[in-house]
Design an enzyme around this catalytic site. Structure first.
Site, PDB file in Angstrom:
ATOM      1  N   CYS A  21       0.805  -1.215   0.000  1.00  0.00           N
ATOM      2  CA  CYS A  21       0.000   0.000   0.000  1.00  0.00           C
ATOM      3  C   CYS A  21       0.843   1.272   0.000  1.00  0.00           C
ATOM      4  O   CYS A  21       0.308   2.372  -0.125  1.00  0.00           O
ATOM      5  CB  CYS A  21      -0.941   0.001   1.196  1.00  0.00           C
ATOM      6  N   HIS A  31      -2.298   8.078   5.440  1.00  0.00           N
ATOM      7  CA  HIS A  31      -2.694   6.738   5.003  1.00  0.00           C
ATOM      8  C   HIS A  31      -4.179   6.561   5.287  1.00  0.00           C
ATOM      9  O   HIS A  31      -4.944   6.205   4.401  1.00  0.00           O
ATOM     10  CB  HIS A  31      -1.856   5.697   5.743  1.00  0.00           C
ATOM     11  N   HIS A  78      -9.596   2.528  -0.293  1.00  0.00           N
ATOM     12  CA  HIS A  78      -8.166   2.216  -0.290  1.00  0.00           C
ATOM     13  C   HIS A  78      -7.778   1.627  -1.639  1.00  0.00           C
ATOM     14  O   HIS A  78      -8.139   0.496  -1.964  1.00  0.00           O
ATOM     15  CB  HIS A  78      -7.859   1.241   0.834  1.00  0.00           C
TER      16      HIS A  78
END
Length: 424
Positions: free
Chosen positions: A168, A310, A351
């Site tokens: 990620c 994030h 995400h």
């Protein structure tokens, strides 16, 4: 190849994006500013067996508008999104790749997982129809670095070419490494970014069994499923797409009269070395990456005015990231201080996995260029364990420096800092 010059200044002159909130820079930015969510019911597969049924899908996208039709048929959406975003960024920059300069233009473009659809489809074909049914072209198109190779083919940029993979944090690392490649003298300009198409049933099942997927607030709209740092957050939602930045030597950009969105002024990377899934206590890996980004070129911590975090909306992840932010920025991180704005755009896109860092770098650059902090939609209930100034409504904001932060499975942490460019 030029000699390294670690004081060489690198700027962003082009942007490209494919996402659930828009398939071009103007649309995506407008929707982020307006707080328009790209989240909705997943249509890629039958979600009947699953409690979690939402995702951030790309709509109205035609790969053949961006790449050779035969190549598009042999590949899949993760590559298609990446090529499209890269071509947008190149066109936006106004930089012309020619026979004379093409060896000096690099591509640093990643993906967390690459062409998983091709792998799944060809494995199914193998089992159902035998070995001869497997496409001879699938391997070359299914690799994590396939997109960086195709971008070179489609644009003619044949200099330094690589694909950084860090789950990620992939997009963040690709952008940061691209800037450093220019400083090292490997190239004068780089097409940077990342792409991902994670809306696959096997991935959805895996994350569901990991108990990582979130649900909307009871009785409220599906779009409330992603609510970073909110007390009621209960998990993330997957999104797909790509982001790309065209980076170049400042002197080159000035010489050709390029539009400059922002300057790349910091980059940090650090590992947790702790667990493949859970972030380390106190978020010390993330705080090390952010501190490194500040220290690399001496950006004062008290002049960072915005963080695109994030911020996945997971209970533990958001808390650990909050701890990391506090470790680096101290009391000005507090919500009551209203000094360090947190603009969590995953609240609108979900995400995007390996593409997250590149898309959020685009959003961070636009925040700097437009002096504007997009809202973190769905943020309502403050969590004392996440004491941050989470921006609830989009607002104009003086932004000197803005930081894009990402954390990847396996303990990969990356941070990139962009500065306002007001000329010399």
């Amino acid at each position: 190849m030029r000699k390294p010059d670690y004081d060489r200044r690198v700027v962003v002159t082009g942007l490209g994006v494919i996402s659930s909130v828009g398939n071009d820079v103007a649309t995506a930015w407008s929707n982020l500013v307006a707080g328009v969510s790209g989240l909705g019911p997943i249509t890629r597969f039958d979600t009947t067996p699953y409690e979690a049924k939402l995702g951030g899908e790309v709509h109205d996208f035609d790969a053949t508008q961006w790449m050779d039709a035969k190549a598009a048929r042999r590949s899949e959406s993760s590559m298609h999104f990446g090529v499209a975003a890269a071509k947008q960024a190149l066109a936006d920059s106004g930089f012309e790749i020619t026979d004379e300069n093409r060896t000096e233009v690099g591509v640093i473009f990643g993906s967390g997982a690459g062409g998983q659809t091709l792998m799944i489809d060809n494995y199914a074909s193998l089992k159902e129809r035998g070995p001869r049914s497997v496409a001879p072209t699938f391997i070359a198109n299914a690799l994590t670095d396939s997109c960086s190779g195709m971008i070179a083919i489609e644009t003619g940029a044949i200099g330094h070419n690589m694909c950084v993979v860090s789950a990620c944090a992939t997009g963040t690392h690709n952008v940061g490494e691209a800037a450093e490649a220019i400083r090292r003298g490997d190239c004068v300009a780089v097409i940077a970014g990342s792409t991902e198409a994670p809306l696959l049933e096997v991935g959805h099942a895996g994350f569901s069994n990991m108990r990582g997927m979130g649900m909307p607030r009871p009785g409220e709209a599906p779009q409330t499923v992603s609510r970073p740092f909110d007390l009621t957050r209960d998990g993330f939602v997957l999104g797909e797409g790509s982001g790309s930045l065209f980076l170049e030597d400042l002197e080159l950009a000035k010489a050709r009269g390029a539009k400059i969105y922002a300057e790349v002024v910091g980059y940090g990377s650090a590992a947790d070395g702790w667990d493949m899934i859970q972030p380390i206590d106190l978020g010390v890996g993330s705080s090390r990456a952010m501190q490194m980004a500040l220290d690399r070129r001496g950006v004062p911590a008290d002049e960072v005015d915005l963080i695109n975090p994030h911020g996945t909306s997971t209970p533990l992840g958001d808390m650990r990231e909050t701890e990391a932010i506090w470790a680096v920025f101290g009391p000005r991180s507090a919500g009551s201080a209203r000094s360090l704005a947190i603009s969590a755009t995953k609240s609108m896109t979900g995400h995007m996995m390996g593409a997250a860092g590149a898309f959020e770098a685009f959003a961070t650059v636009m925040s700097v260029a437009e002096q504007c902090a997009p809202a973190t939609i769905n943020y309502r209930d403050e969590d004392p364990d996440c004491d941050l100034w989470v921006v609830r409504e989009t607002q104009a904001l003086p932004i000197r420096y803005a930081l894009s932060n990402n954390i990847g499975l396996g303990g990969h942490n990356g941070a990139v800092i962009f500065g306002r460019y007001d000329g010399d």
